[in-house]
Design an enzyme around this catalytic site. Structure first.
Site, short mmCIF file in Angstrom:
data_model
loop_
_atom_site.label_atom_id
_atom_site.label_comp_id
_atom_site.label_asym_id
_atom_site.label_seq_id
_atom_site.Cartn_x
_atom_site.Cartn_y
_atom_site.Cartn_z
N LYS A 91 0.85 -1.20 0.00
CA LYS A 91 0.00 0.00 0.00
C LYS A 91 0.88 1.24 0.00
CE LYS A 91 -4.16 1.82 0.44
NZ LYS A 91 -3.73 2.92 -0.45
N LYS A 135 4.61 2.01 8.83
CA LYS A 135 3.38 2.70 9.22
C LYS A 135 2.19 1.75 9.26
CE LYS A 135 2.53 6.93 8.02
NZ LYS A 135 2.14 8.20 7.37
N LYS A 193 5.47 2.51 -2.73
CA LYS A 193 5.40 3.92 -3.11
C LYS A 193 5.65 4.02 -4.59
CE LYS A 193 4.60 7.93 -1.35
NZ LYS A 193 3.47 8.17 -0.44
N THR A 222 -6.71 11.92 8.66
CA THR A 222 -5.37 12.14 9.21
C THR A 222 -5.42 13.10 10.39
OG1 THR A 222 -4.49 11.81 6.98
CG2 THR A 222 -3.00 12.70 8.64
N ASN A 260 -5.04 20.44 5.05
CA ASN A 260 -5.98 19.38 5.40
C ASN A 260 -5.74 18.84 6.80
OD1 ASN A 260 -6.39 16.20 5.48
ND2 ASN A 260 -7.98 17.04 4.19
N SER A 311 -7.96 4.59 4.43
CA SER A 311 -7.74 4.03 3.09
C SER A 311 -7.96 2.52 3.11
CB SER A 311 -6.31 4.33 2.61
OG SER A 311 -6.22 5.64 2.10
#
Length: 429
Positions: free
Chosen positions: A82, A106, A118, A202, A233, A363
């Site tokens: 991911k 993470k 990534k 987040t 954000n 997600s």
């Protein structure tokens, strides 16, 4: 607010030094604490797969430009990999490798069944038309058709990308496999299978982490004050949600400067002002403009939330920090040189690898909903995300107590230990 804010799945930003070396330095400390054997160490330090592609795109002027793109899959022992895709002219392979590894840790620290990955393309999306970006996205998807997949590798938005690009990616991948495949990517528009609760995820994770840490420190949120650097954000949602818990937000900042109000800033008014003025706080009258924006970092508050850019807390200002708690909403806001100073001062730090993982958690929920073919309510999303964040914080905190180490290193210890144990249970190498 949700209608005007675009969610970007967070991944640690990189410092001015080699990002791979930066990641490995903390990885090495954690593996020494765990007493990791050489075999496991050598497996975990290297990515599983590095893919480099060259994507020819017909530009609006009729000329063909060839773009270089990357996808690094660091690890898949816990599940499909991911991680986001960034479009930026400064993308390079070491950066992508470091960010892929960070995503592995993470996901592991919040106990998601994911590995880390990534992606990136060397381009400047600010100079490209929507049509050029669409052709680039579809070309990249086609080049990665054997890498991506709901059970293999699941991309998401990052720097320079958003729901629009994820919609194109999903559509192109679906054409290639001959069936609609919403679970191949997260961060999609809501109408295409995106998740409720995603935009604030987040910032909400930052709030949950802050409250958990305050409880450990014996701090009453209703008697506490905070400064939030960055009002995008993550920062704006963190400030809003913390203020709803009774925390007095005395200072916020964005690119226009830092704004101070001793009696507390009305965050709803600040958000409304920002949204009405092209995303900036220029001219906001609900607080006084500070002479120097960096003063926010050393302000007389209980909680400091760096939620802007990397390396803002350094050896040059760490001595002057007055906050008792730092909760890292940004990615890599604290330089390695500042860590010993902060630790010596006895400041608790909830590191980025934990504090801003609320985004990847939601997600994951989007992926689960896509696979179920069933949409969760916003209440269900937030309740489950809060529980995951709280559980992860507690595990990292207990690890820091067990080994008498800072929370940052404890988060790496938890993540690496989980991945290493899974390797051994699955039969080694």
């Amino acid at each position: 607010m949700a209608a005007t804010t675009v969610y970007k799945e967070p991944a640690p930003r990189v410092d001015a030094e080699n990002p791979l070396e930066s990641m490995m330095s903390r990885f090495n400390v954690a593996t020494e604490i765990l007493g990791l054997d050489d075999e496991t160490y050598n497996v975990l330090k290297a990515p599983d797969k590095q893919v480099i592609v060259h994507i020819p795109v017909t530009m609006d002027d009729g000329k063909v430009h060839v773009f270089e793109g990357y996808r690094v899959v660091h690890n898949t022992i816990l599940g499909p990999s991911k991680g986001g895709i960034r479009y930026d002219k400064n993308v390079h392979l070491d950066e992508v490798k470091a960010l892929a590894a960070w995503m592995t840790w993470k996901c592991a620290v919040v106990d998601l069944p994911y590995g880390g990955a990534k992606g990136g393309i060397i381009c400047d999306p600010t100079t490209m038309s929507a049509g050029e970006i669409e052709r680039l996205t579809r070309g990249y998807t086609m080049a990665m058709k054997d890498v991506f997949g709901p059970d293999r590798d699941i991309p998401a938005p990052d720097m320079g990308t958003g729901p629009r690009e994820m919609a194109w990616l999903m559509d192109e991948f679906s054409k290639r496999v001959g069936a609609t495949s919403p679970a191949v990517v997260t961060g999609k528009p809501l109408v295409m299978g995106g998740s409720l609760g995603r935009t604030e995820a987040t910032g909400r994770g930052v709030m949950v982490s802050a409250l958990a840490a305050m409880k450990k420190l014996g701090m009453d949120p209703r008697q506490a004050s905070a400064a939030v650097q960055g009002f995008g954000n993550v920062g704006s949602w963190a400030a809003k949600l913390l203020s709803e818990q009774g925390v007095k937000i005395k200072c916020v900042s964005d690119v226009s400067g830092a704004y101070w109000n001793e009696n507390g800033i009305n965050i709803d008014e600040a958000v409304a002002y920002k949204n009405a003025h092209k995303g900036r706080l220029d001219g906001f009258t609900g607080a006084a403009l500070m002479e120097h924006a960096d003063e926010l970092l050393t302000a007389d508050v209980d909680v400091l939330v760096p939620a802007a850019v990397e390396d803002v807390i350094t050896e040059h200002n760490a001595h002057d920090i007055k906050a008792k708690l730092i909760v890292e909403g940004a990615n890599g806001p604290t330089s390695a040189s500042a860590d010993p100073i902060i630790n010596e001062k006895g400041i608790m730090v909830v590191p980025d690898i934990l504090a801003n993982s609320g985004g990847v958690t939601v997600s994951y929920f989007e992926w689960v909903q896509n696979r179920q073919g069933f949409k969760w309510t916003e209440e269900m999303v937030t309740e489950r995300a809060d529980r995951i964040m709280s559980d992860a914080f507690e595990k990292v905190y207990q690890t820091s107590q067990k080994y008498n180490i800072p929370m940052r290193i404890a988060a790496y210890v938890v993540a690496i230990d989980k991945v290493a144990q899974t390797y051994k249970f699955r039969g080694g190498f």
